[in-house]
Design an enzyme around this catalytic site. Sequence first.
Site, PDB file in Angstrom:
ATOM      1  CE  LYS A   1      -7.938   6.753   3.769  1.00  0.00           C
ATOM      2  NZ  LYS A   1      -6.507   6.403   3.762  1.00  0.00           N
TER       3      LYS A   1
ATOM      4  CB  THR B   1     -11.222   4.636  11.926  1.00  0.00           C
ATOM      5  OG1 THR B   1      -9.954   4.878  11.337  1.00  0.00           O
ATOM      6  CG2 THR B   1     -11.862   3.438  11.267  1.00  0.00           C
TER       7      THR B   1
ATOM      8  CE  LYS C   1      -2.400   1.650   3.743  1.00  0.00           C
ATOM      9  NZ  LYS C   1      -2.350   3.124   3.820  1.00  0.00           N
TER      10      LYS C   1
ATOM     11  NE  ARG D   1       1.868   1.712  13.227  1.00  0.00           N
ATOM     12  CZ  ARG D   1       0.976   2.468  13.861  1.00  0.00           C
ATOM     13  NH1 ARG D   1       1.369   3.332  14.765  1.00  0.00           N
ATOM     14  NH2 ARG D   1      -0.318   2.341  13.591  1.00  0.00           N
TER      15      ARG D   1
ATOM     16  CG  ASP E   1      -5.113   4.395   1.324  1.00  0.00           C
ATOM     17  OD1 ASP E   1      -6.253   4.770   0.975  1.00  0.00           O
ATOM     18  OD2 ASP E   1      -4.773   4.276   2.514  1.00  0.00           O
TER      19      ASP E   1
ATOM     20  CG  ASP F   1     -11.674  17.216  -7.004  1.00  0.00           C
ATOM     21  OD1 ASP F   1     -12.558  18.005  -7.410  1.00  0.00           O
ATOM     22  OD2 ASP F   1     -10.494  17.564  -6.813  1.00  0.00           O
TER      23      ASP F   1
HETATM   24  O1  C5P Z   1       1.052   0.296  11.053  1.00  0.00           O
HETATM   25  P1  C5P Z   1      -0.382  -0.120  10.873  1.00  0.00           P
HETATM   26  O2  C5P Z   1      -0.551  -1.622  10.724  1.00  0.00           O
HETATM   27  O3  C5P Z   1      -1.296   0.474  11.914  1.00  0.00           O
HETATM   28  O4  C5P Z   1      -0.761   0.506   9.460  1.00  0.00           O
HETATM   29  C1  C5P Z   1      -2.061   0.434   8.947  1.00  0.00           C
HETATM   30  C2  C5P Z   1      -2.157   1.221   7.681  1.00  0.00           C
HETATM   31  O5  C5P Z   1      -3.537   1.331   7.327  1.00  0.00           O
HETATM   32  C3  C5P Z   1      -1.647   2.657   7.767  1.00  0.00           C
HETATM   33  O6  C5P Z   1      -1.136   3.009   6.485  1.00  0.00           O
HETATM   34  C4  C5P Z   1      -2.891   3.437   8.109  1.00  0.00           C
HETATM   35  O7  C5P Z   1      -2.836   4.774   7.676  1.00  0.00           O
HETATM   36  C5  C5P Z   1      -3.952   2.687   7.332  1.00  0.00           C
HETATM   37  N1  C5P Z   1      -5.302   2.856   7.849  1.00  0.00           N
HETATM   38  C6  C5P Z   1      -5.654   2.536   9.143  1.00  0.00           C
HETATM   39  N2  C5P Z   1      -6.932   2.697   9.592  1.00  0.00           N
HETATM   40  C7  C5P Z   1      -7.854   3.171   8.765  1.00  0.00           C
HETATM   41  C8  C5P Z   1      -7.534   3.487   7.463  1.00  0.00           C
HETATM   42  C9  C5P Z   1      -6.236   3.315   7.020  1.00  0.00           C
HETATM   43  O8  C5P Z   1      -4.817   2.090   9.905  1.00  0.00           O
HETATM   44  N3  C5P Z   1      -9.075   3.292   9.218  1.00  0.00           N
END
Ligand code: C5P
Length: 233
Positions: A60, A118, A31, A210, A58, A63
């Site tokens: 988002k 979220t 992503k 992460r 991603d 427009d």
């Molecule tokens: O590091 P982590 O596993 O939390 O990363 C999750 C990824 O998904 C990040 O790029 C975060 O911005 C994205 N994301 C999220 N929750 C959402 C939408 C996108 O964690 N509701």
Amino acid sequence: MAELITALDVQTRAEAVEKIKTIGESVGFYKIGLELFIAEGPDVVKAVKDLGKKVFLDLKLHDIPRTVERAVRSAGKLGVDLATIHACGGAAMIRAAADAAAEFGERAPKILGVTVLTSLDENDLRDIGISGRTAAEQVQAMGRLALANGAAGIVCSPREVKIMRNILGVDALLVTPGVRPAGADVGDQKRVATPADAVRDGSTHLVVGRPILAASDPAAAAVAIRAEMDGAV
Ligand code: C5P
């Protein structure tokens, strides 16, 4: 079989390429979000594709329909596999994105609707004029709107997957961030689920950042998550 997508939450193309090489074969999908795309532009998409990996762009998009249509066409030319738009951009905007994607035939990017960020609670929703609906109801309404207008699926919390699967049917893609292997640091994620739970509940794509990127051994972390996903079916 559900796919494992690693969030390339890094700042440079060099770091992205290094991470992908370190993670190795168990992750075939990455992503690319706003941070990396704004820093490095379309070249970073090409770099990931050149390594034989699929790309979830991603950005988002939100427009007027014509602008989103043209942006999706540009994304299609880059060969991205998944792309996000905000479902609250409305039916015509979603349809414009889906139609532009469809021009690429078998190589068409699949369009995913973002339902409700979220980070927003019901007070925030009221501030932007969405009242009389709970956040959950708004997620469901936006999910229905997205699918009814040609989106292939939505991004949702793993805690919402079961209900969204019932509402949107068997073919909808349900892409879930907020995935944490048991015992992993949850970081700033509040509503997490394990990889096995997400797959069992019907996620088609798990987005994990992460727990893989920041692991001392990212390849081993990815293999373990993949194994947990496979064990769930
Ligand atoms: O590091 P982590 O596993 O939390 O990363 C999750 C990824 O998904 C990040 O790029 C975060 O911005 C994205 N994301 C999220 N929750 C959402 C939408 C996108 O964690 N509701």
